[in-house]
Design a protein around this motif. Structure first.
Motif, PDB file in Angstrom:
ATOM      1  N   ASP A   1      66.168  84.131 -46.421  1.00  0.00           N
ATOM      2  CA  ASP A   1      65.164  83.376 -47.174  1.00  0.00           C
ATOM      3  C   ASP A   1      63.841  83.294 -46.422  1.00  0.00           C
ATOM      4  N   ILE A   2      63.922  83.144 -45.107  1.00  0.00           N
ATOM      5  CA  ILE A   2      62.721  82.955 -44.294  1.00  0.00           C
ATOM      6  C   ILE A   2      61.975  84.266 -44.071  1.00  0.00           C
ATOM      7  N   GLY A   3      62.735  85.350 -43.933  1.00  0.00           N
ATOM      8  CA  GLY A   3      62.105  86.646 -43.679  1.00  0.00           C
ATOM      9  C   GLY A   3      62.112  87.049 -42.222  1.00  0.00           C
ATOM     10  N   TYR A   4      62.594  86.175 -41.362  1.00  0.00           N
ATOM     11  CA  TYR A   4      62.720  86.453 -39.927  1.00  0.00           C
ATOM     12  C   TYR A   4      64.040  85.865 -39.437  1.00  0.00           C
ATOM     13  N   PRO A   5      64.730  86.558 -38.535  1.00  0.00           N
ATOM     14  CA  PRO A   5      65.970  86.007 -37.980  1.00  0.00           C
ATOM     15  C   PRO A   5      65.709  85.214 -36.702  1.00  0.00           C
ATOM     16  N   LYS A   6      66.672  84.366 -36.344  1.00  0.00           N
ATOM     17  CA  LYS A   6      66.680  83.836 -34.978  1.00  0.00           C
ATOM     18  C   LYS A   6      66.845  85.028 -34.043  1.00  0.00           C
ATOM     19  N   PRO A   7      66.227  85.071 -32.890  1.00  0.00           N
ATOM     20  CA  PRO A   7      65.508  83.998 -32.196  1.00  0.00           C
ATOM     21  C   PRO A   7      63.994  84.016 -32.413  1.00  0.00           C
ATOM     22  N   HIS A   8      63.497  84.713 -33.429  1.00  0.00           N
ATOM     23  CA  HIS A   8      62.058  84.875 -33.595  1.00  0.00           C
ATOM     24  C   HIS A   8      61.360  83.530 -33.810  1.00  0.00           C
ATOM     25  N   LYS A   9      60.181  83.420 -33.239  1.00  0.00           N
ATOM     26  CA  LYS A   9      59.382  82.197 -33.363  1.00  0.00           C
ATOM     27  C   LYS A   9      59.116  81.857 -34.822  1.00  0.00           C
ATOM     28  N   GLU A  10      58.911  82.886 -35.653  1.00  0.00           N
ATOM     29  CA  GLU A  10      58.597  82.653 -37.061  1.00  0.00           C
ATOM     30  C   GLU A  10      59.728  81.921 -37.787  1.00  0.00           C
ATOM     31  N   PHE A  11      60.960  82.187 -37.375  1.00  0.00           N
ATOM     32  CA  PHE A  11      62.100  81.474 -37.967  1.00  0.00           C
ATOM     33  C   PHE A  11      61.972  79.979 -37.690  1.00  0.00           C
ATOM     34  N   PHE A  12      61.716  79.643 -36.433  1.00  0.00           N
ATOM     35  CA  PHE A  12      61.637  78.232 -36.053  1.00  0.00           C
ATOM     36  C   PHE A  12      60.348  77.584 -36.543  1.00  0.00           C
ATOM     37  N   ASP A  13      59.287  78.371 -36.688  1.00  0.00           N
ATOM     38  CA  ASP A  13      58.067  77.849 -37.317  1.00  0.00           C
ATOM     39  C   ASP A  13      58.379  77.357 -38.727  1.00  0.00           C
ATOM     40  N   TYR A  14      59.097  78.185 -39.468  1.00  0.00           N
ATOM     41  CA  TYR A  14      59.429  77.838 -40.852  1.00  0.00           C
ATOM     42  C   TYR A  14      60.287  76.570 -40.897  1.00  0.00           C
ATOM     43  N   VAL A  15      61.279  76.509 -40.032  1.00  0.00           N
ATOM     44  CA  VAL A  15      62.153  75.333 -39.985  1.00  0.00           C
ATOM     45  C   VAL A  15      61.340  74.079 -39.680  1.00  0.00           C
ATOM     46  N   SER A  16      60.495  74.145 -38.663  1.00  0.00           N
ATOM     47  CA  SER A  16      59.728  72.966 -38.255  1.00  0.00           C
ATOM     48  C   SER A  16      58.754  72.526 -39.341  1.00  0.00           C
ATOM     49  N   GLN A  17      58.204  73.497 -40.076  1.00  0.00           N
ATOM     50  CA  GLN A  17      57.243  73.175 -41.140  1.00  0.00           C
ATOM     51  C   GLN A  17      57.911  72.619 -42.391  1.00  0.00           C
ATOM     52  N   ASN A  18      59.222  72.787 -42.488  1.00  0.00           N
ATOM     53  CA  ASN A  18      59.930  72.348 -43.691  1.00  0.00           C
ATOM     54  C   ASN A  18      60.890  71.186 -43.442  1.00  0.00           C
ATOM     55  N   ILE A  19      60.726  70.536 -42.297  1.00  0.00           N
ATOM     56  CA  ILE A  19      61.438  69.288 -42.022  1.00  0.00           C
ATOM     57  C   ILE A  19      60.376  68.215 -41.807  1.00  0.00           C
ATOM     58  N   ASP A  20      60.375  67.208 -42.639  1.00  0.00           N
ATOM     59  CA  ASP A  20      59.359  66.156 -42.562  1.00  0.00           C
ATOM     60  C   ASP A  20      59.355  65.493 -41.189  1.00  0.00           C
ATOM     61  N   GLY A  21      58.171  65.463 -40.576  1.00  0.00           N
ATOM     62  CA  GLY A  21      58.003  64.767 -39.309  1.00  0.00           C
ATOM     63  C   GLY A  21      58.685  65.419 -38.129  1.00  0.00           C
ATOM     64  N   PHE A  22      59.007  66.699 -38.255  1.00  0.00           N
ATOM     65  CA  PHE A  22      59.791  67.364 -37.211  1.00  0.00           C
ATOM     66  C   PHE A  22      59.073  67.361 -35.869  1.00  0.00           C
ATOM     67  N   ASN A  23      59.823  66.990 -34.836  1.00  0.00           N
ATOM     68  CA  ASN A  23      59.336  67.025 -33.455  1.00  0.00           C
ATOM     69  C   ASN A  23      60.371  67.779 -32.626  1.00  0.00           C
ATOM     70  N   PRO A  24      59.999  68.919 -32.027  1.00  0.00           N
ATOM     71  CA  PRO A  24      60.968  69.700 -31.243  1.00  0.00           C
ATOM     72  C   PRO A  24      61.666  68.885 -30.158  1.00  0.00           C
ATOM     73  N   LYS A  25      60.990  67.878 -29.638  1.00  0.00           N
ATOM     74  CA  LYS A  25      61.570  67.069 -28.565  1.00  0.00           C
ATOM     75  C   LYS A  25      62.677  66.149 -29.075  1.00  0.00           C
ATOM     76  N   GLU A  26      62.764  65.999 -30.392  1.00  0.00           N
ATOM     77  CA  GLU A  26      63.801  65.148 -30.980  1.00  0.00           C
ATOM     78  C   GLU A  26      64.914  65.974 -31.625  1.00  0.00           C
TER      79      GLU A  26
END
Length: 226
Positions: free
Chosen positions: A148-173
């Motif tokens: 769905d995202i268009g990129y697999p883990k471990p690519h940064k783009e995968f985690f960019d998409y995840v972080s942008q689609n979780i409200d208030g996401f903070n990597p430290k949490e």
């Protein structure tokens, strides 16, 4: 303290290795393929190599799933339509509800205290069907798949998409829990997210190090309690 738990699926929550072998045997038996054990052994090698190429960005996921059975069965003098074979194979996979030990109770318990998400490189339809079969879907806020995202883990783009689609996401949490050092742990580490390696009794002799290591999901309850 963590707020978001990001779970890999295969061999972290779902027992993919068992499901894979059962599904392959059904597929090859249905098509009267001889020497099934030998064919499965070669399939596992080819499939592993193709998925590695996908995770490195060298192949699209559609190429992986359409090529693997053609490559494998060609070696044993069978000419098959790889796409058709893969469709049937994924039907069998979708019927597999095998879970890792204590997975249901751990996910159910953690969902009362954390926001749970799925982060998987698997094929979207197959992964969603398997989660539904296990009755785990309601415990997750969202399911993020590489298709769905268009990129697999471990690519940064995968985690960019995840972080942008979780409200208030903070990597430290957040905490990523997964069985793959290359995909889950490296991806999390590179993105500044703590990581928990599901070792499944393996030894880590690589340069990739996780924040935590567990050998079973039940250990995650104790880890997060401290």
């Amino acid at each position: 303290m963590y707020k978001y738990l990001l779970f890999d699926l295969d061999d972290t929550i779902l027992d993919f290795k068992t499901n894979e072998l059962v599904s392959l045997r059904k597929l090859f038996k249905n098509h009267k393929i001889d020497n099934i054990n030998e064919v499965i052994k070669y399939y596992l090698e080819v499939n592993h190599d193709l998925w590695n190429q996908y995770e490195l960005g060298q192949l699209k996921i559609e190429e992986v799933v359409s090529k693997r059975f053609e490559i494998v069965l060609r070696k044993f003098d069978y000419a098959v339509d790889g796409y058709v074979f893969d469709q049937e194979y994924r039907q069998y996979l979708s019927q597999g509800g095998q879970l890792m030990d204590h997975a249901f109770e751990v996910i159910e318990t953690l969902s009362k205290h954390y926001d749970l998400y799925v982060v998987t490189n698997g094929v979207s339809e197959t992964q969603r069907n398997r989660l539904n079969l296990c009755k785990l879907t309601p415990y997750f806020k969202a399911i993020f798949t590489s298709k769905d995202i268009g990129y697999p883990k471990p690519h940064k783009e995968f985690f960019d998409y995840v972080s942008q689609n979780i409200d208030g996401f903070n990597p430290k949490e957040a905490l990523v829990i997964g069985d793959s050092l290359n995909n889950d742990i490296k991806g999390a580490n590179d993105y500044g997210i703590d990581s928990c390696w599901m070792a499944n009794n393996r030894i880590n002799d690589s340069a990739i190090k996780s924040t935590y290591t567990i050998n079973g999901l039940v250990e995650l309850l104790d880890l997060l309690a401290h």
